[in-house]
Design a protein around this motif. Sequence first.
Motif, mmCIF file in Angstrom:
data_model
loop_
_atom_site.group_PDB
_atom_site.id
_atom_site.type_symbol
_atom_site.label_atom_id
_atom_site.label_comp_id
_atom_site.label_asym_id
_atom_site.label_seq_id
_atom_site.Cartn_x
_atom_site.Cartn_y
_atom_site.Cartn_z
ATOM 1 N N SER A 119 0.819 -1.219 0.000
ATOM 2 C CA SER A 119 0.000 0.000 0.000
ATOM 3 C C SER A 119 0.848 1.262 0.000
ATOM 4 C CB SER A 119 -0.917 0.020 1.222
ATOM 5 O OG SER A 119 -1.879 -1.000 1.140
ATOM 6 N N ALA A 120 2.012 1.213 0.624
ATOM 7 C CA ALA A 120 2.854 2.400 0.780
ATOM 8 C C ALA A 120 3.886 2.566 -0.333
ATOM 9 C CB ALA A 120 3.572 2.342 2.126
ATOM 10 N N THR A 121 3.968 1.611 -1.260
ATOM 11 C CA THR A 121 4.973 1.666 -2.311
ATOM 12 C C THR A 121 4.285 1.901 -3.653
ATOM 13 O OG1 THR A 121 6.295 0.088 -1.040
ATOM 14 C CG2 THR A 121 6.930 0.433 -3.340
ATOM 15 N N PRO A 122 4.478 3.088 -4.242
ATOM 16 C CA PRO A 122 3.772 3.423 -5.490
ATOM 17 C C PRO A 122 3.961 2.396 -6.615
ATOM 18 C CG PRO A 122 4.843 5.365 -4.605
ATOM 19 C CD PRO A 122 5.303 4.194 -3.770
ATOM 20 N N GLU A 123 5.151 1.790 -6.689
ATOM 21 C CA GLU A 123 5.401 0.803 -7.748
ATOM 22 C C GLU A 123 4.489 -0.418 -7.629
ATOM 23 O OE1 GLU A 123 8.861 3.301 -6.974
ATOM 24 O OE2 GLU A 123 7.893 1.863 -5.656
ATOM 25 N N PHE A 124 3.971 -0.667 -6.447
ATOM 26 C CA PHE A 124 3.096 -1.818 -6.227
ATOM 27 C C PHE A 124 1.622 -1.437 -6.253
ATOM 28 C CE2 PHE A 124 6.857 -3.330 -3.554
ATOM 29 C CZ PHE A 124 7.431 -3.993 -4.631
ATOM 30 N N GLY A 125 1.318 -0.207 -6.623
ATOM 31 C CA GLY A 125 -0.062 0.256 -6.629
ATOM 32 C C GLY A 125 -0.897 -0.300 -7.769
ATOM 33 N N THR A 126 -0.246 -0.719 -8.842
ATOM 34 C CA THR A 126 -0.952 -1.271 -9.987
ATOM 35 C C THR A 126 -1.519 -2.631 -9.618
ATOM 36 O OG1 THR A 126 0.602 -0.162 -11.450
ATOM 37 C CG2 THR A 126 -0.712 -1.929 -12.410
ATOM 38 N N ARG A 127 -2.820 -2.776 -9.764
ATOM 39 C CA ARG A 127 -3.470 -4.012 -9.314
ATOM 40 C C ARG A 127 -3.361 -5.161 -10.304
ATOM 41 N NH1 ARG A 127 -2.964 -1.653 -4.908
ATOM 42 N NH2 ARG A 127 -4.698 -1.429 -3.463
ATOM 43 N N ASP A 128 -2.766 -4.916 -11.488
ATOM 44 C CA ASP A 128 -2.609 -6.021 -12.429
ATOM 45 C C ASP A 128 -1.180 -6.562 -12.464
ATOM 46 O OD1 ASP A 128 -1.447 -3.899 -13.761
ATOM 47 O OD2 ASP A 128 -2.410 -4.308 -15.674
ATOM 48 N N LEU A 129 -0.392 -6.252 -11.436
ATOM 49 C CA LEU A 129 0.939 -6.844 -11.317
ATOM 50 C C LEU A 129 0.807 -8.355 -11.211
ATOM 51 C CD1 LEU A 129 2.681 -4.566 -8.660
ATOM 52 C CD2 LEU A 129 3.239 -4.721 -11.081
ATOM 53 N N ASN A 130 1.749 -9.058 -11.813
ATOM 54 C CA ASN A 130 1.801 -10.515 -11.698
ATOM 55 C C ASN A 130 2.693 -10.820 -10.491
ATOM 56 O OD1 ASN A 130 1.970 -13.250 -11.979
ATOM 57 N ND2 ASN A 130 2.726 -13.209 -14.079
ATOM 58 N N ILE A 131 2.065 -11.250 -9.388
ATOM 59 C CA ILE A 131 2.770 -11.452 -8.114
ATOM 60 C C ILE A 131 2.809 -12.942 -7.789
ATOM 61 C CG2 ILE A 131 2.748 -10.974 -5.636
ATOM 62 C CD1 ILE A 131 1.123 -8.420 -6.297
#
Length: 126
Positions: A63-75
Amino acid sequence: MKTAHDLVTAAKSHIQEIPLDLAQSDILRADILIDVREKDEFLNGHIAGAVHIPRGLLEFKLSATPEFGTRDLNIVLYCKSGGRAALCALALQEMGYLKVSSIAGGIDAWVESGRAVVKPEIIAFE
């Protein structure tokens, strides 16, 4: 009253677990590979390229890291045996992440199958 095992079983019924034989190819396609174990576990050996974010901090860090804000990341997530990663995968899905999976059997299965782990070099300044 539910046990930890009950929670993990329920989580696994709602997430995608990657079979070990497909894990390497899924890791290569992932935007991020996250080790959700504790720091000492990570330092004792982890999958190459993994980012360490302990389970207790995962939702906050993402939540606090802008790079991880995209919800279509392949995690892709993993832990020791799969339980913590399953709980994390469910939590991330509830946060709106669309492509979340965990490695079945965790790093224990990874190592048992003969796959490599890396250990960070700890430099001692004396």
